[in-house]
Every structure is written in structure tokens, then in C-alpha cells.
Design an enzyme around this catalytic site. Structure first.
Site, PDB file in Angstrom:
ATOM      1  N   ARG A 196      -4.426  -6.881  13.800  1.00  0.00           N
ATOM      2  CA  ARG A 196      -5.366  -7.732  14.551  1.00  0.00           C
ATOM      3  C   ARG A 196      -6.406  -6.908  15.296  1.00  0.00           C
ATOM      4  NH1 ARG A 196      -3.668 -13.229  16.145  1.00  0.00           N
ATOM      5  NH2 ARG A 196      -2.049 -13.679  14.679  1.00  0.00           N
ATOM      6  N   ASP A 244      -8.323 -22.188  18.014  1.00  0.00           N
ATOM      7  CA  ASP A 244      -7.109 -22.725  18.641  1.00  0.00           C
ATOM      8  C   ASP A 244      -7.427 -23.641  19.825  1.00  0.00           C
ATOM      9  OD1 ASP A 244      -5.526 -21.340  16.894  1.00  0.00           O
ATOM     10  OD2 ASP A 244      -4.489 -20.138  18.389  1.00  0.00           O
ATOM     11  N   GLU A 260     -15.361 -12.958  28.381  1.00  0.00           N
ATOM     12  CA  GLU A 260     -13.936 -12.766  28.074  1.00  0.00           C
ATOM     13  C   GLU A 260     -13.153 -12.507  29.359  1.00  0.00           C
ATOM     14  OE1 GLU A 260     -11.624 -12.744  25.510  1.00  0.00           O
ATOM     15  OE2 GLU A 260     -10.221 -11.935  26.987  1.00  0.00           O
ATOM     16  N   GLN A 261     -11.994 -13.152  29.470  1.00  0.00           N
ATOM     17  CA  GLN A 261     -11.202 -12.996  30.702  1.00  0.00           C
ATOM     18  C   GLN A 261     -10.597 -11.599  30.874  1.00  0.00           C
ATOM     19  OE1 GLN A 261      -7.902 -15.715  30.664  1.00  0.00           O
ATOM     20  NE2 GLN A 261      -6.929 -14.782  28.884  1.00  0.00           N
ATOM     21  N   TYR A 319       4.889  -7.531   6.228  1.00  0.00           N
ATOM     22  CA  TYR A 319       3.845  -7.074   5.314  1.00  0.00           C
ATOM     23  C   TYR A 319       3.139  -5.849   5.894  1.00  0.00           C
ATOM     24  CZ  TYR A 319       0.898 -10.180   8.290  1.00  0.00           C
ATOM     25  OH  TYR A 319       0.267 -10.816   9.334  1.00  0.00           O
TER      26      TYR A 319
HETATM   27  C1  FAD Z   1       3.411 -15.986  14.719  1.00  0.00           C
HETATM   28  C2  FAD Z   1       1.959 -16.220  14.393  1.00  0.00           C
HETATM   29  C3  FAD Z   1       1.433 -15.676  13.217  1.00  0.00           C
HETATM   30  C4  FAD Z   1       0.105 -15.950  12.852  1.00  0.00           C
HETATM   31  N1  FAD Z   1      -0.374 -15.423  11.679  1.00  0.00           N
HETATM   32  C5  FAD Z   1      -1.632 -15.740  11.285  1.00  0.00           C
HETATM   33  C6  FAD Z   1      -2.155 -15.235  10.041  1.00  0.00           C
HETATM   34  O1  FAD Z   1      -1.512 -14.470   9.317  1.00  0.00           O
HETATM   35  N2  FAD Z   1      -3.420 -15.618   9.676  1.00  0.00           N
HETATM   36  C7  FAD Z   1      -4.197 -16.430  10.470  1.00  0.00           C
HETATM   37  O2  FAD Z   1      -5.345 -16.733  10.090  1.00  0.00           O
HETATM   38  N3  FAD Z   1      -3.721 -16.907  11.645  1.00  0.00           N
HETATM   39  C8  FAD Z   1      -2.487 -16.582  12.074  1.00  0.00           C
HETATM   40  N4  FAD Z   1      -2.017 -17.046  13.283  1.00  0.00           N
HETATM   41  C9  FAD Z   1      -2.896 -17.889  14.123  1.00  0.00           C
HETATM   42  C10 FAD Z   1      -3.938 -17.061  14.858  1.00  0.00           C
HETATM   43  O3  FAD Z   1      -3.314 -16.029  15.584  1.00  0.00           O
HETATM   44  C11 FAD Z   1      -4.742 -17.925  15.844  1.00  0.00           C
HETATM   45  O4  FAD Z   1      -5.040 -19.153  15.254  1.00  0.00           O
HETATM   46  C12 FAD Z   1      -6.050 -17.224  16.212  1.00  0.00           C
HETATM   47  O5  FAD Z   1      -5.778 -16.069  16.982  1.00  0.00           O
HETATM   48  C13 FAD Z   1      -6.963 -18.169  17.000  1.00  0.00           C
HETATM   49  O6  FAD Z   1      -8.148 -17.489  17.335  1.00  0.00           O
HETATM   50  P1  FAD Z   1      -9.041 -17.969  18.548  1.00  0.00           P
HETATM   51  O7  FAD Z   1     -10.192 -17.014  18.580  1.00  0.00           O
HETATM   52  O8  FAD Z   1      -9.304 -19.433  18.448  1.00  0.00           O
HETATM   53  O9  FAD Z   1      -8.137 -17.796  19.854  1.00  0.00           O
HETATM   54  P2  FAD Z   1      -7.477 -16.502  20.478  1.00  0.00           P
HETATM   55  O10 FAD Z   1      -7.163 -15.497  19.440  1.00  0.00           O
HETATM   56  O11 FAD Z   1      -6.357 -16.994  21.344  1.00  0.00           O
HETATM   57  O12 FAD Z   1      -8.625 -15.904  21.423  1.00  0.00           O
HETATM   58  C14 FAD Z   1      -8.985 -16.516  22.643  1.00  0.00           C
HETATM   59  C15 FAD Z   1      -9.729 -15.506  23.504  1.00  0.00           C
HETATM   60  O13 FAD Z   1     -10.195 -16.174  24.679  1.00  0.00           O
HETATM   61  C16 FAD Z   1      -9.834 -15.437  25.838  1.00  0.00           C
HETATM   62  N5  FAD Z   1      -9.685 -16.419  26.937  1.00  0.00           N
HETATM   63  C17 FAD Z   1      -8.668 -17.306  27.109  1.00  0.00           C
HETATM   64  N6  FAD Z   1      -8.879 -18.048  28.206  1.00  0.00           N
HETATM   65  C18 FAD Z   1     -10.046 -17.632  28.735  1.00  0.00           C
HETATM   66  C19 FAD Z   1     -10.802 -18.027  29.869  1.00  0.00           C
HETATM   67  N7  FAD Z   1     -10.374 -19.013  30.685  1.00  0.00           N
HETATM   68  N8  FAD Z   1     -11.983 -17.391  30.125  1.00  0.00           N
HETATM   69  C20 FAD Z   1     -12.435 -16.394  29.305  1.00  0.00           C
HETATM   70  N9  FAD Z   1     -11.751 -15.974  28.220  1.00  0.00           N
HETATM   71  C21 FAD Z   1     -10.576 -16.588  27.921  1.00  0.00           C
HETATM   72  C22 FAD Z   1      -8.535 -14.739  25.450  1.00  0.00           C
HETATM   73  O14 FAD Z   1      -8.283 -13.611  26.285  1.00  0.00           O
HETATM   74  C23 FAD Z   1      -8.851 -14.355  23.997  1.00  0.00           C
HETATM   75  O15 FAD Z   1      -9.565 -13.144  23.902  1.00  0.00           O
HETATM   76  C24 FAD Z   1      -0.712 -16.775  13.684  1.00  0.00           C
HETATM   77  C25 FAD Z   1      -0.184 -17.274  14.889  1.00  0.00           C
HETATM   78  C26 FAD Z   1       1.132 -17.016  15.243  1.00  0.00           C
HETATM   79  C27 FAD Z   1       1.668 -17.604  16.525  1.00  0.00           C
END
Ligand code: FAD
Length: 396
Positions: A105, A292, A31-32, A214
Site C-alpha cells: 500500500r 470508503d 490530510e489529518q 500474496y
Molecule cells: C482486510 C482488507 C483487505 C483489503 N484488500 C483490498 C484489496 O486487495 N484491493 C482493494 O482494492 N481494496 C482492498 N481493501 C479495501 C481498501 O483498503 C479501502 O477500500 C481503501 O483503502 C479505501 O480508500 P479511501 O481512499 O476511500 O479511504 P482510506 O484509505 O481510508 O483513506 C482515507 C484518508 O483520509 C484521512 N482522513 C480520515 N479522516 C480524516 C479527517 N477527518 N480529516 C482529514 N483527513 C482524514 C485518513 O488519514 C486517510 O489518509 C481491503 C480492506 C480490508 C479491510
């Protein structure tokens, strides 16, 4: 050499790590950030997501932090008129077997991290910012900003919307601004008037804007999110603070209850919503992506985090079954997850149309619009495929 290196300890990366450890595969997560954590905001996890979290053994841990809302309601942006929208609570649990929950979160992240660290106390490596990946016979190599490298049999890029793993595999992406900016904040529930501090979700419908709030963290906090159509802000990041004055200005003319919430916000954060075209492939050799990093989803359905959790469960099942055959393991993962996540990306896009429907500007037309687009039966028909899906039961 790690067996599996997960890049990114977000919700998706930790869900994948937990699922892999539970299947007996050794995992290291890089993790970064210098500390484990999540932004101060809420997240809704629909029954298809809680189904996976329960399968990962997190039902009791969730119960200690969740809010089980009884229902959702809709309110009119200027008059404040209120319509019951759909039942959640027992209705959802009875229908789908698992509930729809509202969480902070940091609480969800904390219980995933806790479960990972209980199985492998040294699984998470902090302050490791990945800058790229390379592959040679039989292994993949991750490079970090510090100049260090690690080798692994598999690498999973769970490093979010600005994924370095994705860029390293497929080159830079070309995000397009949607013309929508999202605001987020949390508000202490006791600071709000009692008619706003209820254990239900509320969506305010209006022209060029949408407000959602909510309860989270056992009801101690309110999560506030709002979306507004404007084109003067295009930075895609959750850590940029705005001001309550700017936020209030985006909702000029909206009902006093919306402004009562805004007045109690200390710092609101803003995020410009971007879209990216679908990726034809997520994997190369022994490296793949989840969440994402490969299918960012506009937040009109609340599914981005849930899809990352589903991905994490399925990639673990695919690696456990076909570990010695990377081509088969990752092809199966993509087959299962691409169709599902693409359907969600499309549905979320579609939902934007009803969220920002021009009819919502007009006081009389809004009731007609609600009867047509927002009614419980119609929503159930539209989203049954989404919530009834069982990522824990797919044939690998
Ligand atoms: C306004 C808004 C509301 C939302 N509401 C919801 C909801 O109610 N329900 C829902 O399911 N989703 C919701 N989402 C979507 C959700 O937040 C994301 O889809 C989700 O966080 C994606 O998870 P992830 O683990 O793929 O990425 P992330 O949560 O972005 O995690 C990525 C991780 O990787 C780390 N990282 C990044 N780059 C590097 C690197 N180069 N080297 C090492 N580590 C790195 C980051 O620090 C982070 O810890 C919402 C989004 C928005 C914008």
C-alpha cells in the site's frame, strides 16, 4: 479560495487529486495525519483499477514496485491439498488490456502522492483534521480541528470509512458488525520456506476462516490477510495490534504452512468488519464523497481501493466538464458511480457466502465445492462485468 478541496490523502483522495490536476483544475488536499503514508499492508489492484492507474500515467512507476503474479491457487485448510485456481499474469493482461497487480500500500500511495506533488508541490496539507463542512452561496467551507477554515468551489470527502464529511452532510451512520474479524501483517519473503515464497497468490479455504497471502514489493515481502468468524472484537481500525498468539489461536488446527507464516509475523493487526446500508445520496450542494466514505466494501472481492480509484477518475471528469453547474456535475457523478459501486458492494457480500461456506469444513465436500464455486470458467463469467469495466471511457 481553492477550486477543489479534497479531504483525505488516502488512495482515493490522491487518485482524485491527480486526475483533477491533470485536467487543469486546481486542487488542495487536506490530510489529518502529520505525515503522508499508508499502513504496512498489501493491496491487489485488478485490471479495472490498473486501467485507471495507466490512464493517470502511472504504468512505469507501477512496474518498479509491483508483483505480476502468474496465478492464484487454493489450498485446503487442514490437509494443505492444493488446486490451481485461475491464471493471472499474461492471461489477464491479454484479456483485459491491463494486468492484475499486487502491491505494498505504501508503494501505491507513494507513487500517487509523488505524481500529485510533481504537478503541484504544495498540494497536500498535513495535520489538517476536518471536523465538518458548511455551504453558502457559491462556495463550501471546510472546518479543521485547529479552528482554521478554508473555502472551496467544491469539497470531496475522501476521508475513509469514518468520514467526517459524510457525517457533516448526512449525520452519524449506524455500522453493524458482520461477525468477522480481519487480520493483516507483512512478512519478509526470505524468512519463509521456499515453497511458500512463490510469486503467486494463495487462498486457504476452511470452516469459519479464510487465509490469503500474496507477494508484494517486487516479491520482497509477503502480504498476509486472514478472516475469521468471531464476535468478541468489534473495533473498526487498522492500527490496533494483536498478538501472534491470538492470531495462531484463531487458526488452531490449520495446516503447518499457515502456522509457519504466522510464526514469522512480528506484529499482526486486527480490524472488525462492519457493514452499512447503501446511502441514497452522496452529495449536497457543492460537497460530495468518494471511496470508503460513501460505499465501504467488505474485503471479499479486493475492490474497495479499486472503486475509490475509479471514483476519483470519474469525479474529476465530471467536474472538468460541468464545473460551473454543481447540481449537474455531482448528479452525473452519482449516476455513473452509484450503480457500479452498489453492484460491487452486493457482489462482495455474496462472495462472503462462498468464502465461509459450511461445506468447506468437510475434507471430501471441499473438492465438490471448489469444482462448483471456485472454478476458473465460472469465476470469469461471474466477474467479467467487474474487470472489463472502463472508468476512463464512460460518457460524462
Ligand atoms: C482486510 C482488507 C483487505 C483489503 N484488500 C483490498 C484489496 O486487495 N484491493 C482493494 O482494492 N481494496 C482492498 N481493501 C479495501 C481498501 O483498503 C479501502 O477500500 C481503501 O483503502 C479505501 O480508500 P479511501 O481512499 O476511500 O479511504 P482510506 O484509505 O481510508 O483513506 C482515507 C484518508 O483520509 C484521512 N482522513 C480520515 N479522516 C480524516 C479527517 N477527518 N480529516 C482529514 N483527513 C482524514 C485518513 O488519514 C486517510 O489518509 C481491503 C480492506 C480490508 C479491510
Amino acid at each position: 479560495m481553492s477550486r477543489v478541496a479534497v479531504i483525505g490523502a488516502g488512495i482515493g483522495g490522491l487518485a482524485a487529486a491527480l486526475a483533477l490536476l491533470q485536467r487543469g483544475l486546481d486542487v488542495d488536499v487536506y490530510e489529518q495525519a502529520p505525515e503522508l503514508g499508508e499502513v504496512g499492508a498489501g493491496i491487489q489492484i485488478s485490471p479495472n483499477g490498473t486501467r485507471v492507474l495507466y490512464a493517470l500515467g502511472l504504468e512505469d512507476a507501477l512496474r518498479r514496485v509491483e508483483v505480476l503474479p502468474s496465478r492464484r491457487q487454493i489450498r485446503h485448510w487442514s490437509t494443505g491439498e492444493t488446486w490451481d485456481w485461475f491464471e493471472l499474469g499474461a492471461t489477464t493482461r491479454n484479456r483485459y488490456g491491463t494486468p492484475h497487480v499486487m502491491l505494498h500500500r505504501a508503494d501505491l500511495h507513494g507513487l500517487l502522492a509523488g505524481a500529485v506533488l510533481r504537478l503541484k508541490p504544495d498540494a497536500v496539507h498535513l495535520a489538517k483534521r476536518c471536523t465538518g463542512v458548511a455551504q453558502s452561496d457559491g462556495q463550501a467551507q471546510v472546518r479543521f480541528e485547529t479552528g482554521e477554515t478554508v473555502n472551496a468551489a467544491y469539497v470531496i470527502g475522501a476521508d475513509g470509512i469514518h468520514s467526517k464529511v459524510r457525517e457533516s452532510l448526512f449525520g452519524p451512520d449506524k455500522p453493524e458488525f458482520t461477525g468477522v474479524v480481519a487480520w493483516r501483517a507483512v512478512v519478509p519473503m526470505p524468512s519463509l520456506p521456499s515453497h511458500l515464497s512463490q510469486m503467486i497468490g494463495t487462498n486457504w479455504l476452511g470452516p469459519k476462516g479464510h487465509v490469503l497471502h500474496y507477494p508484494i514489493r517486487r516479491g520482497e515481502l509477503m502480504n498476509y490477510i486472514s478472516l475469521v468468524e468471531r464476535d468478541d472484537w468489534q473495533v473498526e481500525s487498522w492500527t490496533i495490534a494483536g498478538t501472534t498468539g491470538e492470531l495462531a489461536n484463531d487458526y488452531r488446527g490449520w495446516h503447518a504452512d499457515v502456522h509457519a507464516i504466522i510464526r514469522h509475523i512480528k506484529t499482526p493487526y486486527k480490524w472488525a468488519l462492519m457493514v452499512r446500508g447503501p446511502m441514497p445520496r452522496w452529495s449536497k450542494g457543492r460537497v460530495t464523497l468518494l471511496g470508503d466514505a460513501c460505499h465501504p466494501i467488505l474485503p471479499f472481492l479486493g475492490q474497495g481501493g479499486v472503486m475509490a480509484i475509479e471514483d476519483g477518475y470519474v469525479i474529476a471528469a465530471c467536474l472538468a466538464k460541468h464545473f460551473s453547474d454543481p447540481a449537474k456535475a455531482l448528479a452525473r457523478y452519482e449516476d455513473i458511480r452509484k450503480e457500479r459501486s452498489s453492484a460491487v458492494v452486493r457482489a462482495s457480500h455474496e462472495n462472503r457466502k462462498s468464502v465461509f461456506s459450511p461445506a468447506l469444513a468437510d475434507k471430501d465436500a471441499i473438492a465438490v465445492e471448489i469444482a462448483r464455486e471456485w472454478q476458473q470458467v465460472r469465476l470469469r463469467e461471474r466477474f467479467e462485468w467487474l474487470y472489463a469495466y472502463d472508468a476512463t471511457g464512460v460518457q460524462i
